[in-house]
Design a protein around this motif. Structure first.
Motif, PDB file in Angstrom:
ATOM      1  N   MET A  44       8.869  77.050  73.680  1.00 58.35           N
ATOM      2  CA  MET A  44       7.796  76.095  73.414  1.00 58.35           C
ATOM      3  C   MET A  44       6.810  76.603  72.368  1.00 58.35           C
ATOM      4  SD  MET A  44       8.236  73.318  75.227  1.00 58.35           S
ATOM      5  CE  MET A  44       6.598  72.587  75.432  1.00 58.35           C
ATOM      6  N   GLY A  45       6.726  77.914  72.243  1.00 58.14           N
ATOM      7  CA  GLY A  45       5.797  78.485  71.262  1.00 58.14           C
ATOM      8  C   GLY A  45       6.208  78.204  69.831  1.00 58.14           C
ATOM      9  N   VAL A  46       7.422  77.680  69.641  1.00 59.02           N
ATOM     10  CA  VAL A  46       7.881  77.363  68.300  1.00 59.02           C
ATOM     11  C   VAL A  46       8.247  75.875  68.288  1.00 59.02           C
ATOM     12  CG1 VAL A  46       9.231  78.288  66.378  1.00 59.02           C
ATOM     13  CG2 VAL A  46       9.010  79.601  68.489  1.00 59.02           C
ATOM     14  N   ALA A  47       7.378  75.083  68.789  1.00 55.02           N
ATOM     15  CA  ALA A  47       7.665  73.667  68.985  1.00 55.02           C
ATOM     16  C   ALA A  47       7.858  72.902  67.687  1.00 55.02           C
ATOM     17  CB  ALA A  47       6.543  73.018  69.797  1.00 55.02           C
ATOM     18  N   ASP A  48       7.425  73.505  66.577  1.00 52.64           N
ATOM     19  CA  ASP A  48       7.527  72.768  65.316  1.00 52.64           C
ATOM     20  C   ASP A  48       8.889  72.914  64.637  1.00 52.64           C
ATOM     21  OD1 ASP A  48       7.055  75.436  64.889  1.00 52.64           O
ATOM     22  OD2 ASP A  48       5.949  75.124  63.020  1.00 52.64           O
ATOM     23  N   ILE A  49       9.815  73.650  65.283  1.00 48.22           N
ATOM     24  CA  ILE A  49      11.164  73.780  64.718  1.00 48.22           C
ATOM     25  C   ILE A  49      11.931  72.486  64.961  1.00 48.22           C
ATOM     26  CG2 ILE A  49      13.401  74.936  64.948  1.00 48.22           C
ATOM     27  CD1 ILE A  49      11.958  77.518  65.381  1.00 48.22           C
TER      28      ILE A  49
ATOM     29  N   GLY B 201       7.906  73.547  59.350  1.00 47.66           N
ATOM     30  CA  GLY B 201       6.960  73.248  58.289  1.00 47.66           C
ATOM     31  C   GLY B 201       7.712  72.885  57.014  1.00 47.66           C
ATOM     32  N   ASP B 202       7.415  73.608  55.939  1.00 42.35           N
ATOM     33  CA  ASP B 202       8.069  73.327  54.664  1.00 42.35           C
ATOM     34  C   ASP B 202       9.242  74.264  54.383  1.00 42.35           C
ATOM     35  OD1 ASP B 202       6.678  75.639  54.283  1.00 42.35           O
ATOM     36  OD2 ASP B 202       5.582  74.980  52.494  1.00 42.35           O
ATOM     37  N   ARG B 203       9.641  75.017  55.396  1.00 44.33           N
ATOM     38  CA  ARG B 203      10.746  75.958  55.227  1.00 44.33           C
ATOM     39  C   ARG B 203      12.005  75.406  55.880  1.00 44.33           C
ATOM     40  NH1 ARG B 203      11.574  81.900  57.748  1.00 44.33           N
ATOM     41  NH2 ARG B 203      13.250  82.587  56.379  1.00 44.33           N
ATOM     42  N   PHE B 204      13.115  75.398  55.121  1.00 42.76           N
ATOM     43  CA  PHE B 204      14.399  74.904  55.616  1.00 42.76           C
ATOM     44  C   PHE B 204      15.419  76.048  55.565  1.00 42.76           C
ATOM     45  CE2 PHE B 204      12.142  71.178  54.325  1.00 42.76           C
ATOM     46  CZ  PHE B 204      12.587  70.147  55.142  1.00 42.76           C
TER      47      PHE B 204
ATOM     48  N   LEU C  44      13.961  81.501  61.207  1.00 39.41           N
ATOM     49  CA  LEU C  44      12.722  80.793  60.889  1.00 39.41           C
ATOM     50  C   LEU C  44      11.477  81.528  61.370  1.00 39.41           C
ATOM     51  CD1 LEU C  44      13.714  77.069  61.558  1.00 39.41           C
ATOM     52  CD2 LEU C  44      12.974  78.042  59.388  1.00 39.41           C
ATOM     53  N   VAL C  45      11.629  82.301  62.458  1.00 37.41           N
ATOM     54  CA  VAL C  45      10.445  82.975  63.011  1.00 37.41           C
ATOM     55  C   VAL C  45      10.371  84.437  62.618  1.00 37.41           C
ATOM     56  CG1 VAL C  45      10.414  81.410  64.977  1.00 37.41           C
ATOM     57  CG2 VAL C  45      11.566  83.621  65.195  1.00 37.41           C
ATOM     58  N   GLN C  46      11.283  84.914  61.777  1.00 39.48           N
ATOM     59  CA  GLN C  46      11.325  86.349  61.494  1.00 39.48           C
ATOM     60  C   GLN C  46      10.043  86.851  60.828  1.00 39.48           C
ATOM     61  OE1 GLN C  46      14.352  87.417  58.667  1.00 39.48           O
ATOM     62  NE2 GLN C  46      14.165  85.519  57.536  1.00 39.48           N
ATOM     63  N   GLU C  47       9.347  85.951  60.086  1.00 36.13           N
ATOM     64  CA  GLU C  47       8.121  86.386  59.422  1.00 36.13           C
ATOM     65  C   GLU C  47       6.893  85.801  60.100  1.00 36.13           C
ATOM     66  OE1 GLU C  47       8.518  85.239  55.370  1.00 36.13           O
ATOM     67  OE2 GLU C  47      10.158  86.622  54.966  1.00 36.13           O
ATOM     68  N   LYS C  48       7.096  85.202  61.265  1.00 38.90           N
ATOM     69  CA  LYS C  48       5.984  84.587  61.985  1.00 38.90           C
ATOM     70  C   LYS C  48       5.679  85.383  63.247  1.00 38.90           C
ATOM     71  CE  LYS C  48       5.898  80.974  59.211  1.00 38.90           C
ATOM     72  NZ  LYS C  48       4.743  80.599  58.383  1.00 38.90           N
TER      73      LYS C  48
END
Length: 489
Positions: free
Chosen positions: A418-423, A450-453, A478-482
């Motif tokens: 849920m912490g990455v709900a914007d995926i 977001g704007d990353r695909f 997608l979360v490697q840099e977040k």
């Protein structure tokens, strides 16, 4: 080509004869027996098409010791005729219904007629291996006196053995001062051995077919004789060995005759390795488990992976397809391969490429890791999935429902993170890598944050698990840099 085309069910079109003849010429074959001109108008058309190619090889037509056969060969403008006369009493009495003297005279008349018309003549004794040797020799001598350029000994039903063949050719070649050919059939699986024995005994030429095709159990295989002479007897021929496998593939395709998987040299398994012990040896030196390098005959080595695969096999297989992996990645790839092997599946190069790409694309320190996934689905039940993952080392268990089992599994996965709900899942595609109901499937997903695909993929025999693997791989990338993913408690 003529004897090969006599394989039951095979009939080559003129253009197909030309394709094969071109390849035989590039291979370095000295004489191409393009067909039997008397057979039909279509056969003559095919032989004429080969002759028009103006190849380096001598072009020959098969012919019985009959004037009409020789006339048909002359019509095709061939260089030579392979004149065949029955020499065993069985054939003379049962097939020709003649006597020895008249058959010998037929051979003499045919040789003289062919020579008179400018043809190179190879006089062949059919069923010579069951003939009286003195009579056979008398036919050969009469043929030589009539002008025969070469002789041929036919083991028509494959009853010779190497010891007898060697002794017989040692005698014939010492008594008859013209080149003698050996023509073997493979009824007892001895065609190559007998052909090599004849060559050792003094034979100047051997009749062979690509892949050993021919009537009944076939003829002597050119690829076997060529490589045996080179590798085991250090005898060089004019053959370009690197062209053997491409020619084998062409003939198999045009004739519609698959090559046996365990066929020497050109069979699918000839340079294929699976055993961990073997591949470990290959890593040190390929000669440990290969008598020749596959490149010698125009092939490539194949590493087949299954339940017998070890880390060494996987490393070598990856190297063969140009990939490198860390120790942990090799362990993961090996585990996936063994899992497939335990399900009775072999992993092809395409399968391995997909599995490896999937693993290599995953981060070595993946924040989201799958522990377990279970899906229930039926005709009247709502598809439900439950899964267990770890997020930054903390275990999370979640469930979800969906329109289908894949949808349910991915919904459960979304809830777990849920912490990455914007995926978002932008695109989903499934492809079968190999055929069959047990095919390894490859799942491609396109995801965004977001704007990353990014695109990610997963592979396996189970479409649900392949989908979950692809989805987790995409999430990790997608979360490697977040920061900020927190496990639910």
């Amino acid at each position: 080509m003529r004897d090969g085309e006599q394989t039951p069910g095979v009939s080559l079109m003129p253009e197909e004869k030309v394709w094969i003849a071109r390849n035989l010429d590039s291979l370095g074959v000295d004489v191409i027996e393009a067909g039997s001109a008397v057979t039909s108008a279509g056969e003559r058309e095919g032989i004429k098409a080969v002759v028009k190619e103006r190849l380096n090889a001598e072009i020959c037509s098969f012919a019985r010791v009959l004037k009409q056969d020789i006339d048909c060969a002359l019509e095709c403008d061939v260089d030579s005729v392979h004149l065949v006369v029955s020499v065993s009493d069985l054939h003379i009495k049962a097939k020709l219904k003649k006597d020895r003297d008249s058959v010998r005279q037929m051979a003499v008349d045919a040789v003289e007629y062919a020579k008179k018309h400018g043809l190179i003549v190879e006089l062949s004794g059919e069923d010579a291996s069951r003939a009286d040797l003195d009579y056979l020799t008398s036919v050969y001598r009469a043929g030589i006196d009539a002008g025969a350029d070469r002789l041929c000994f036919c083991d028509t039903v494959g009853v010779m053995n190497p010891e007898r063949t060697y002794d017989l050719f040692s005698r014939l070649t010492s008594e008859l001062k013209v080149p003698i050919s050996i023509h073997c059939h493979n009824d007892f699986g001895l065609a190559t051995a007998n052909t090599v024995a004849a060559l050792r005994g003094g034979a100047a030429q051997c009749h062979v077919t690509v892949n050993g095709v021919g009537e009944r159990a076939g003829n002597t295989a050119i690829e076997e004789v060529a490589v045996v002479l080179k590798s085991l007897y250090q005898v060089n021929t004019n053959l370009v060995l690197q062209n053997l496998y491409p020619t084998s593939k062409l003939v198999s395709r045009l004739m519609g005759i698959p090559v046996g998987t365990n066929k020497a040299l050109v069979g699918e398994n000839a340079f294929m390795h699976e055993s961990g012990i073997h591949t470990h040896g290959l890593m040190a030196n390929t000669a440990t488990y290969e008598p020749i390098t596959p490149e010698t005959i125009g092939r490539k080595r194949q590493i087949v992976l299954g339940k017998h695969a070890g880390r060494t096999s996987v490393v070598l297989a990856l190297r063969e397809i140009g990939l490198e992996a860390t120790d942990s990645q090799v362990d993961e790839i090996t585990a996936r391969i063994k899992d497939l092997g335990d399900k009775g599946k072999h992993v092809t190069d395409a399968d391995l490429m997909s599995i490896a790409d999937s693993v290599l694309d995953m981060q070595s320190e993946a924040r989201i890791k799958l522990i377990d996934c279970t899906v229930l689905s039926g005709n009247h039940a709502t598809p439900t999935a439950s899964l267990k993952v770890t997020i930054d080392g903390q275990e999370v268990v979640e469930s979800g429902v969906g329109l289908g089992p894949v949808d349910a599994a991915l919904n459960a996965l979304r809830k777990a993170v849920m912490g990455v709900a914007d995926i978002k899942l932008e695109e989903y595609r499934v492809e079968a890598i190999t055929g069959g109901t047990d095919a390894l499937v490859e799942v491609w997903v396109k995801m965004s944050r977001g704007d990353r695909f990014i695109s990610a993929r997963g592979a396996g025999p189970d479409i649900i698990m392949a989908s979950v693997i692809a989805f987790i791989e995409g999430m990790n990338r997608l979360v490697q840099e977040k920061n900020g993913i927190s496990a639910k408690h």
